[in-house]
Motif scaffolding. Structure first.
Motif, PDB file in Angstrom:
ATOM      1  N   ILE A 147       0.834  -1.211   0.000  1.00  0.00           N
ATOM      2  CA  ILE A 147       0.000   0.000   0.000  1.00  0.00           C
ATOM      3  C   ILE A 147       0.866   1.257   0.000  1.00  0.00           C
ATOM      4  O   ILE A 147       0.763   2.106  -0.905  1.00  0.00           O
ATOM      5  N   ILE A 148       1.707   1.390   1.021  1.00  0.00           N
ATOM      6  CA  ILE A 148       2.507   2.611   1.155  1.00  0.00           C
ATOM      7  C   ILE A 148       3.613   2.670   0.103  1.00  0.00           C
ATOM      8  O   ILE A 148       3.779   3.672  -0.605  1.00  0.00           O
ATOM      9  N   GLY A 149       4.378   1.579   0.006  1.00  0.00           N
ATOM     10  CA  GLY A 149       5.457   1.556  -0.968  1.00  0.00           C
ATOM     11  C   GLY A 149       4.935   1.670  -2.390  1.00  0.00           C
ATOM     12  O   GLY A 149       5.467   2.429  -3.203  1.00  0.00           O
ATOM     13  N   GLY A 150       3.880   0.893  -2.707  1.00  0.00           N
ATOM     14  CA  GLY A 150       3.326   0.945  -4.053  1.00  0.00           C
ATOM     15  C   GLY A 150       2.809   2.329  -4.402  1.00  0.00           C
ATOM     16  O   GLY A 150       2.956   2.793  -5.541  1.00  0.00           O
ATOM     17  N   ALA A 194       9.825   5.499  -1.100  1.00  0.00           N
ATOM     18  CA  ALA A 194       8.859   4.438  -0.807  1.00  0.00           C
ATOM     19  C   ALA A 194       9.324   3.573   0.351  1.00  0.00           C
ATOM     20  O   ALA A 194       8.513   3.170   1.210  1.00  0.00           O
ATOM     21  N   ASN A 195      10.608   3.265   0.421  1.00  0.00           N
ATOM     22  CA  ASN A 195      11.109   2.435   1.518  1.00  0.00           C
ATOM     23  C   ASN A 195      11.116   3.188   2.837  1.00  0.00           C
ATOM     24  O   ASN A 195      10.823   2.611   3.892  1.00  0.00           O
ATOM     25  N   ILE A 196      11.444   4.467   2.801  1.00  0.00           N
ATOM     26  CA  ILE A 196      11.378   5.275   4.030  1.00  0.00           C
ATOM     27  C   ILE A 196       9.947   5.297   4.545  1.00  0.00           C
ATOM     28  O   ILE A 196       9.691   5.080   5.745  1.00  0.00           O
ATOM     29  N   ALA A 197       8.999   5.551   3.655  1.00  0.00           N
ATOM     30  CA  ALA A 197       7.596   5.622   4.054  1.00  0.00           C
ATOM     31  C   ALA A 197       7.082   4.264   4.525  1.00  0.00           C
ATOM     32  O   ALA A 197       6.335   4.170   5.505  1.00  0.00           O
TER      33      ALA A 197
END
Length: 584
Positions: free
Chosen positions: A71-74, A305-308
């Protein structure tokens, strides 16, 4: 500094790091494109939903971690990325690294490693390393992908067979196989039946009904059978409990100096594999669509995306080839499809999360068995083994080190072997031939212009010799070419080196030519370099081969004319200067 020179780098930066979403919207985005993207996003979400949970479980964390990452990364990969069609989320390639990180440092360590790798990816993008990361040799990508496939399959044997181990499942592959073999008597027939049914359904639907979401259908059928028949198999609910009905609240991972130092190797492995996988996936998307991605923008987006993902409790994120290809085949128009895919998965968590608790682990293991099989590119692997020894060595070294040692070591070793093999092949392309090989020979029915000044001078004037260099004049070939050149010094007054077939030169190659011209000057032989391209000539000049050392001519014919004129004047070359000196 002028205003124009100051704004040019800024404009270039904006151009390089403008997300594809902005590009697509500027081109014009209408209702038809929106419908196409929403349909594609829903299609990808159907594929990503069970796969994200399966990858998370196989990685040693709860299924919700995979959904958070999807969800977040995508969302951020599509919002900020440099590819129109890239779908981000958890990837099977990370199962090995994530499970090792969780085993050594716990979930907190995983979140910190994901967080740090995000910064590494973002920095790599902003310093424009994307173009270099894409240069990973093909045998290396095939080798580590195949190795990861083997490890994933071995890691799923326990759930495929429903084995009950006497202790914790070991990490190393050999110990894992030994533990599975020791527990062979505990095979659960129901779990075996579910896993076989899942695999057969996925394979069958892909063959006869490829338009249907085979993975989701197979897992749903397995879940329905498990619930209806009350089969004694582990499910998501029995092992992990119910999924949360939404996202976790964002929070920073636990950070301390000591923990950062401990987790850096894992973070670097996440960064390295994430960069390679995301750019490889974007390249596949380019090949399927004819588009071109922005590699550095894509890396920066993957970093964000990875940080989030880490802030929301998700696992590591990268571009995923299978889901990206599904997105393209479903008719996606642009990045909105990836954003829609993230929204659809979030909607599932909010509305239908309890349904996931019925999914059997044996079914998810069957899904990952298919993933592992597809990761092992059998035809490419066999083809590379039959190719050159260098490619085969790079492939096998990467594959074996991935399976039995460590992915980072495997990639470094594979790249090193591939680089050495390439240098060797490049050095073999360098050649030195005498001028006679370049003379156009008379043909009985040839055109009258076949007889050239090149030919007549080469035949009539023994004081002039012409030698042609071809290939790359670099550190790999410089020594052998230098020896070969020294052997051609046989008392000529003028030596012409035809550089028209030299593809490139480096400082070592230029130094070898400079050393040769010095040797020629000491023997009273003048040297003319003909036909050198502008980049090659610049490298030679940087190596000291200026007008006081050699003369430059645009082609061999011009060099021959200059040499013949000098020979007619009986003006031999001197030690540090010769009669062909001309402005460069």
């Amino acid at each position: 500094m002028t205003k124009g020179s100051a704004t040019q780098p800024a404009n270039q930066f904006v151009e390089l790091f403008t997300p594809k979403l902005i590009t697509v919207l500027k081109e014009g985005y209408n209702a038809s494109a929106l419908r196409a993207d929403i349909f594609a996003g829903a299609t990808v979400a159907i594929v990503a939903l069970p796969l994200s949970m399966a990858i998370a479980i196989a990685s040693g964390v709860g299924p919700e971690r995979g959904l958070y990452a999807a969800i977040i990364g995508g969302f951020f990969v599509s919002l900020l990325g440099g590819s129109r069609f890239q779908i981000g989320g958890p990837a099977g390639a990370f199962i090995v690294l994530v499970s090792a990180t969780v085993a050594a440092h716990g979930v907190d360590g995983l979140l910190l490693a994901t967080f740090l790798s995000g910064f590494m990816l973002a920095i790599a993008g902003f310093v424009r390393l994307g173009s270099y990361i894409r240069l990973i040799p093909y045998p290396v990508t095939v080798g580590f992908t195949a190795g990861i496939g083997v490890i994933i399959f071995v890691s799923q044997i326990k759930d495929l067979l429903g084995l009950t181990l006497t202790g914790p499942e070991p990490g190393p592959i050999a110990e894992k196989l030994a533990a599975d073999f020791a527990a062979a008597s505990s095979i659960n027939p129901s779990a075996l039946l579910i896993s076989i049914l899942t695999i057969l359904l996925i394979v069958g639907l892909r063959k006869w009904r490829p338009s249907l979401p085979g993975i989701l259908i197979a897992v749903s059928v397995a879940a329905a059978l498990t619930a209806a028949l009350n089969l004694p198999v582990e499910t998501i609910g029995s092992k992990f409990g119910d999924l949360p009905r939404g996202l976790a609240a964002p929070a920073l991972p636990a950070i301390s100096f000591a923990k950062v130092i401990d987790i850096l190797p894992s973070a670097f492995s996440f960064f390295l594999l994430g960069a390679i996988e995301s750019l490889l996936s974007a390249t596949v998307a380019d090949a399927m669509t004819g588009r071109r991605h922005r590699s550095n923008c894509e890396l920066a987006a993957q970093g964000t995306a990875n940080i989030a993902s880490a802030l929301f409790g998700g696992m590591v994120v990268t571009g995923t080839i299978a889901r990206t290809a599904t997105n393209i085949r479903a008719g996606a128009h642009g990045p909105v499809a990836g954003i829609a895919h993230a929204v659809f998965i979030l909607a599932f968590m909010v509305i239908a999360a309890p349904l996931a608790s019925y999914a059997p682990l044996a079914a998810l293991a069957g899904v990952l068995a298919i993933v592992a099989w597809n990761m092992f590119e059998k035809e490419a692997f066999a083809s590379l083994l039959r190719a050159s020894k260098g490619d085969a060595a790079a492939l096998l070294a990467t594959f074996l080190l991935t399976v039995f040692r460590d992915l980072t070591e495997a990639i470094i070793a594979g790249v090193a072997i591939g680089a050495i093999a390439f240098i060797h092949r490049m050095s073999e392309t360098a050649a030195l031939s005498d001028g006679a090989a370049l003379v156009i020979k008379d043909q009985p029915d040839g055109p009258p212009e076949a007889r050239t000044a090149y030919e007549s001078v080469a035949r009539s004037n023994r004081e002039i010799a012409v030698y042609r260099l071809s290939g790359a004049l670099f550190f790999g070939s410089a020594a052998s070419l230098g020896v070969a050149l020294d052997r051609v010094l046989r008392g000529q007054k003028t030596l012409i080196l035809d550089f028209s077939a030299v593809t490139m030169a480096d400082s070592t190659g230029a130094n070898a030519i400079a050393s040769f011209t010095g040797n020629a000057a000491r023997r009273g032989i003048g040297v003319i370099i003909a036909g050198a391209s502008a980049p090659v000539r610049r490298e030679l000049l940087a190596g000291g081969l200026n007008a006081s050392r050699v003369a430059y001519e645009s082609d061999v014919e011009s060099a021959l004319a200059a040499a013949e004129q000098s020979s007619a004047q009986d003006n031999p070359a001197a030690s540090d200067a010769h009669p062909f000196n001309a402005p460069v």
